[in-house]
Scaffold this active site. Structure first.
Site, short mmCIF file in Angstrom:
data_model
loop_
_atom_site.label_atom_id
_atom_site.label_comp_id
_atom_site.label_asym_id
_atom_site.label_seq_id
_atom_site.Cartn_x
_atom_site.Cartn_y
_atom_site.Cartn_z
N THR A 92 0.80 -1.23 0.00
CA THR A 92 0.00 0.00 0.00
C THR A 92 0.82 1.28 0.00
O THR A 92 0.61 2.17 -0.82
CB THR A 92 -0.95 -0.01 1.21
OG1 THR A 92 -1.85 -1.11 1.08
CG2 THR A 92 -1.74 1.29 1.31
N ASN A 113 5.46 -0.89 3.57
CA ASN A 113 4.66 -0.25 4.62
C ASN A 113 5.48 0.03 5.88
O ASN A 113 5.13 0.92 6.65
CB ASN A 113 3.47 -1.14 4.99
CG ASN A 113 2.46 -1.24 3.87
OD1 ASN A 113 2.40 -0.40 2.98
ND2 ASN A 113 1.66 -2.30 3.89
N LYS A 174 -7.10 5.08 5.58
CA LYS A 174 -5.76 4.82 6.11
C LYS A 174 -4.92 6.09 6.06
O LYS A 174 -5.01 6.86 5.09
CB LYS A 174 -5.04 3.74 5.30
CG LYS A 174 -5.70 2.38 5.27
CD LYS A 174 -4.88 1.43 4.39
CE LYS A 174 -5.48 0.04 4.31
NZ LYS A 174 -4.69 -0.85 3.41
N ASP A 175 -4.04 6.25 7.04
CA ASP A 175 -3.16 7.42 7.02
C ASP A 175 -2.27 7.42 5.79
O ASP A 175 -2.04 8.45 5.16
CB ASP A 175 -2.34 7.53 8.31
CG ASP A 175 -1.50 6.30 8.63
OD1 ASP A 175 -1.19 5.51 7.73
OD2 ASP A 175 -1.14 6.13 9.82
N ARG A 176 -1.74 6.25 5.41
CA ARG A 176 -0.81 6.21 4.28
C ARG A 176 -1.50 6.46 2.95
O ARG A 176 -0.83 6.83 1.98
CB ARG A 176 -0.03 4.90 4.26
CG ARG A 176 -0.83 3.61 4.31
CD ARG A 176 0.13 2.42 4.48
NE ARG A 176 -0.51 1.12 4.57
CZ ARG A 176 -0.88 0.54 5.71
NH1 ARG A 176 -0.69 1.16 6.86
NH2 ARG A 176 -1.42 -0.66 5.71
N ASP A 305 -9.15 -3.45 0.06
CA ASP A 305 -7.96 -4.09 0.61
C ASP A 305 -8.28 -4.84 1.90
O ASP A 305 -7.86 -5.99 2.08
CB ASP A 305 -6.89 -3.03 0.88
CG ASP A 305 -5.58 -3.64 1.34
OD1 ASP A 305 -4.92 -4.32 0.54
OD2 ASP A 305 -5.21 -3.44 2.52
N HIS A 309 -7.96 -8.92 2.17
CA HIS A 309 -7.13 -9.62 3.15
C HIS A 309 -7.96 -10.54 4.04
O HIS A 309 -7.57 -11.68 4.32
CB HIS A 309 -6.39 -8.61 4.03
CG HIS A 309 -5.19 -8.00 3.38
ND1 HIS A 309 -4.11 -8.73 2.97
CD2 HIS A 309 -4.90 -6.71 3.09
CE1 HIS A 309 -3.21 -7.92 2.45
NE2 HIS A 309 -3.66 -6.69 2.49
N ASP A 350 -3.30 1.10 -5.77
CA ASP A 350 -1.93 1.06 -5.26
C ASP A 350 -1.25 -0.28 -5.52
O ASP A 350 -0.03 -0.37 -5.52
CB ASP A 350 -1.92 1.36 -3.76
CG ASP A 350 -2.84 0.45 -2.97
OD1 ASP A 350 -3.71 -0.22 -3.58
OD2 ASP A 350 -2.72 0.39 -1.74
N HIS A 351 -2.02 -1.31 -5.76
CA HIS A 351 -1.53 -2.65 -6.07
C HIS A 351 -2.73 -3.52 -6.40
O HIS A 351 -3.87 -3.11 -6.22
CB HIS A 351 -0.73 -3.25 -4.90
CG HIS A 351 -1.49 -3.26 -3.60
ND1 HIS A 351 -2.50 -4.15 -3.33
CD2 HIS A 351 -1.38 -2.48 -2.49
CE1 HIS A 351 -2.99 -3.91 -2.11
NE2 HIS A 351 -2.33 -2.90 -1.59
#
Length: 562
Positions: A92, A113, A174-176, A305, A309, A350-351
């Site tokens: 991510t 990550n 998410k923060d990222r 995501d 998962h 992102d992926h």
């Protein structure tokens, strides 16, 4: 996630719909009426949508079933059916770092990550910023964060350099997701956190109240309208029931059905619906695209995501997610269509990702499986015996392995180099390992041209992910179809490999009135930032790895025009 104890059954999707925005010209020099399609002016608002783990395979699988926003994008947008995250460690933070910087992770400085700093033995989060605090007053999520670890500038940074009055925001589950899209000079980067709403980071000298001001009203509305009753994730699309099943994963039984046994907001479609509500609120309250300058909004949607998962990609859970996301994006695009100065939207991921191997192996992919749990102990035991070590010298970190002592600090030379060379040899002799290679060896090689990303060798893909001091000592890839151990109630499927099911992602450019177009030649996520920069008339402040792609329906859309 947000309001984990206080959510009501009422879905946030209905609140995405808003009143039409007031008519306003993008710039004083522009006419009020929209130009003809072939002469369309540069947009007043740029919106970047990143759907976490939306592989090209998943997008294409559901494409014929979309009726909302994803259908609009697929039918009317400029669609790249061969979009790529070009690098090899497809996670991510690394993937998000490519979208608006125009550079590979080797230049963004974000290889994964998190990673282990072998000088201290401590794990470092990809956006760690220990000097900062979190605006909601608790040290939760990934702790204090900020954009400092991101070594490349972003499209938003380039815009703010030449147009300080432009507004740049990022918002995500998410923060990222939020911070990578917002960049270093943003007016705000917000993400959802438990029992609070949208939070952000606070740098020294800043106040939490001021930093939260753009989402304060939104947070207050959420708190006010939700009760303590937890919503249940149930079927909204009866056709998804056909994908139910029961599987044994790691000796545990997994019932693939709705509601899931571990029902939670951050593992359900509601996470994206709340994020899009936040994006819609920022559009209104910050008057984005309505103030005579170009503004930017980055929206990273995390639920695909989390669901991938937790439940895999081929069950009823992902079916419901795809169709509900499609509906929510339809409402959001309708809102964007009312921006008077015009908007351009780019959607990517992102992926990619794949399903859990227990299901894949009986659905036509016999190579799918899990990595032998004895592989790493076997290699470590051999190294300990050869070099007379009292601790395992190989530890997992950031898509590979580091060579360390018992405190996770780098071994002294020449022992480190000797152990590393022996480890690479042992790993490459393992049938489940496709390639193991020294990071420093990769960094000594020139950066490969990536215009044809599907033709890159495995070694070249890993080279594009290699970052000095952050990537592991040994970068390693398992054979296609293999993933790590799974745990029911945790992660049962994953991503991160250099194989195309993790690298291939949709890339779509869209604007109201766009004419559908399919582009079959490869496009990379690193091409997005230079394309948008050219469109809005700004220049990167440093070198980029990507290239401008023509958007000929805009007056400035030809890359050779400037």
């Amino acid at each position: 996630m947000i309001f984990s104890r206080v959510l009501a059954p009422t879905l946030a999707l209905a609140l995405l719909a808003g009143a039409a925005l007031p008519a306003m010209a993008q710039q004083a020099a522009q006419p009020a009426a929209a130009p003809a399609a072939a002469e369309r002016a540069a947009p007043a608002l740029v919106v970047t949508l990143v759907i976490d783990q939306l592989s090209a395979n998943l997008f294409n699988q559901y494409r014929s079933q979309f009726t909302g926003g994803l259908k609009t994008l697929a039918d009317q947008g400029m669609v790249s059916i061969n979009g790529y995250q070009t690098h090899g460690v497809t996670v991510t933070c690394a993937g998000h770092s490519t979208v608006l910087t125009g550079v590979h992770p080797t230049h963004s400085g974000i290889p994964a990550n998190d990673w282990i700093d072998t000088t201290t033995g401590e794990e470092t989060y990809c956006l760690a910023a220990p000097q900062n605090t979190l605006a909601h007053g608790k040290n939760t999520d990934n702790g204090p964060v900020g954009p400092d670890q991101l070594k490349a500038s972003t499209l938003g940074d380039w815009l703010k350099t030449v147009s300080p009055n432009s507004r740049v925001f990022g918002i995500s589950g998410k923060d990222r997701g939020a911070i990578n899209l917002a960049g270093h000079k943003a007016d705000g980067a917000f993400w959802l956190t438990n029992d609070f709403g949208f939070t952000t980071y606070v740098e020294p000298g800043q106040s939490a109240e001021a930093r939260l001001a753009p989402v304060a009203a939104l947070n207050a509305r959420m708190i006010d309208r939700f009760t303590r009753q937890m919503p249940t994730w149930t079927y909204q699309h009866d056709a998804c029931r056909r994908l139910e099943g029961q599987w044994v994963i790691g000796g545990q039984t997994f019932n693939s059905t709705l509601p899931p046994a571990d029902d939670s907001i951050d593992g359900s479609p509601l996470l994206d619906e709340l994020t899009l509500e936040g994006a819609a609120a920022l559009l209104d309250e910050q008057q984005l695209g309505r103030r005579g300058v170009t503004d930017m909004l980055g929206v990273s949607l995390s639920a695909t995501d989390r669901i991938g998962h937790g439940y895999g990609t081929q069950g009823p859970e992902m079916c419901e997610q795809m169709l509900r996301l499609d509906a929510a994006l339809g409402v959001f695009l309708d809102k964007l269509s009312t921006v008077p100065g015009g908007v351009v939207v780019v959607l990517t991921a992102d992926h990619g990702g794949s399903d859990f191997p227990e299901r894949s192996s009986v659905e036509g992919y016999p190579a799918a499986g899990r990595v032998d749990r004895a592989l790493m102990p076997r290699v470590n035991d051999a190294l300990k015996a050869r070099f007379k070590l009292d601790a395992n010298p190989l530890v997992s970190s950031a898509g590979g392995l580091i060579v360390v002592d018992k405190d996770k600090k780098s071994l002294a030379e020449p022992l480190r180099s000797q152990v590393l060379a022996a480890a690479v040899e042992l790993l490459n002799a393992e049938p489940q390992v496709a390639l193991a290679v020294s990071r420093d060896e990769l960094l000594a090689e020139p950066l490969p041209a990536s215009d044809n990303p599907g033709e890159l060798s495995l070694r070249q893909r890993l080279r594009l992910s290699a970052v000095a001091g952050r990537s592991p000592d040994i970068m390693r890839s398992y054979q296609p179809g293999l993933t790590g151990a799974g745990r029911v109630g945790g992660a049962i499927s994953s991503h991160g490999s250099p194989w195309d099911y993790d690298r291939r992602v949709p890339i779509i450019f869209w604007w109201p009135g766009a004419h559908g177009q399919e582009r079959f030649l490869p496009m990379r996520t690193i091409d997005i930032a230079p394309t948008l920069a050219h469109l809005i008339g700004v220049k990167p402040t440093g070198e980029v790895d990507g290239r401008c792609m023509d958007l000929p329906q805009f007056a400035a859309g030809r890359c050779e025009a400037k």
